[in-house]
Design a protein around this motif. Structure first.
Motif: not given
Length: 262
Positions: A116-117, A143-156, A180-182
Motif C-alpha cells: 500500500v505504501i 490513510e494519513k498514516s500511509y501518506w506519512k510512510l510514503a513520504g509524499a502526497m499529491p498536490p492540493a 480512494t482508500l476504503a
C-alpha cells in the motif's frame, strides 16, 4: 460480564428500552447493522438508536456521554479512550481490511499490488486525483498514516478532503475518476453503482479490526449501562458472531467475527 437475561433485557423487557450506539459509517453503509440489530431487538425487546459517523466522532460522542456504547475501528484511539477512563470492557467484534479503489483504467498503474505504501507513492506521482475521507474516521487516520510512510502526497489540486462518510466518498471517487482508500465492506456494497475497481489489497498494514466499548457509567451516571452491556454480550456471543459471519453482499463475506472470551 453479565448475560442478557441477568440484565433484565429478556423477553419481558419493555419495548421503550433504548440503547444509543455510536458507530462508523462502514457498519451502516454496508448494511451490516440493518442485518444484525433486528435480531437483538427481537430477543431483548430493546431498541438500538444508531448514530453513524467517523470513528473519531463516534468516540467523541461516547466521551461526552451522548451514547451508551460505541462500535468503531480505530484501535489506537480505542485504547486511549479506555485508558483515559471514558470507556470500559472493550471487546473485539470482527475485522476486515482496507483496499485502494480507483477507476478500472488504473491511471496510477497500481493494479494488483500488495504494497500500500508503494501504491500511495505512485498515486502521489501520477496524474490522478485522490479523495480523502477527511473526517478523522478510522479510515481517514489509516490513510494519513500511509501518506506519512510514503513520504509524499499529491498536490492540493489532486487531493480532495471530503469530510464525508465512506459511501459518499466512493461516489465522489467515481464521479471524479479518482482513487480512494476504503473499507472492503462499504466498497463491496457500492461497487455496482460506482464501477470502481480494487487496485491494491492484501498488505498486512491494511488490516481493519473493529471493537465495541461501553461508556463508563462512573463518568456518566445517566447512561444505559445495562443496555450497553447487553448489546456487547449479544454481539460477541455465538449468536451475534454467527450473524456477522453470515452477512453477505453479492455472495461475499464482508466481516470476519473475532470475539473471544475476555
Amino acid at each position: 460480564m453479565a448475560t442478557v437475561a441477568a440484565l433484565g433485557l429478556g423477553a419481558t423487557a419493555h419495548a421503550e428500552q433504548i440503547i444509543r450506539l455510536s458507530t462508523t459509517t462502514s457498519t451502516e453503509n454496508s448494511g451490516l447493522l440493518a442485518y444484525l440489530l433486528p435480531a437483538f431487538e427481537v430477543k431483548t425487546g430493546a431498541k438500538v438508536h444508531v448514530i453513524a459517523v467517523g470513528s473519531g466522532k463516534a468516540l467523541e460522542l461516547a466521551k461526552n456521554g451522548d451514547v451508551d456504547v460505541t462500535l468503531v475501528h480505530a484501535r489506537a484511539a480505542e485504547d486511549a479512550f479506555v485508558a483515559a477512563g471514558y470507556g470500559v470492557g472493550r471487546r473485539d467484534v470482527m475485522y476486515n481490511d482496507f483496499i485502494v479503489a480507483c477507476q478500472a483504467s488504473d491511471p496510477a498503474r497500481i493494479k494488483g499490488g500488495k504494497d500500500v505504501i508503494a501504491a500511495f507513492r505512485r498515486i502521489a506521482a501520477a496524474n490522478v486525483k485522490f479523495i480523502s475521507r477527511g473526517d478523522n474516521s478510522g479510515t481517514d487516520v489509516m490513510e494519513k498514516s500511509y501518506w506519512k510512510l510514503a513520504g509524499a502526497m499529491p498536490p492540493a489540486s489532486r487531493y480532495l478532503s471530503a469530510g464525508l462518510g465512506m459511501g459518499e466518498v466512493l461516489n465522489m471517487a467515481a464521479e471524479l475518476q479518482a482513487c480512494t482508500l476504503a473499507d472492503r465492506a462499504t466498497y463491496a456494497t457500492y461497487q455496482a453503482r460506482t464501477g470502481l475497481a480494487v487496485m491494491v489489497q492484501g498488505d498486512p498494514r491494511m488490516f481493519n479490526p473493529y471493537g465495541i466499548i461501553a461508556v463508563n457509567p462512573a463518568r456518566h451516571p445517566g447512561i444505559n449501562d445495562k443496555g450497553a452491556r447487553a448489546l456487547i454480550d449479544w454481539i460477541t456471543s455465538p449468536e451475534g458472531q454467527g450473524k456477522i459471519a453470515s452477512f453477505r453482499v453479492g455472495g461475499q463475506q464482508l466481516f470476519v467475527p473475532s470475539a473471544s472470551v475476555p
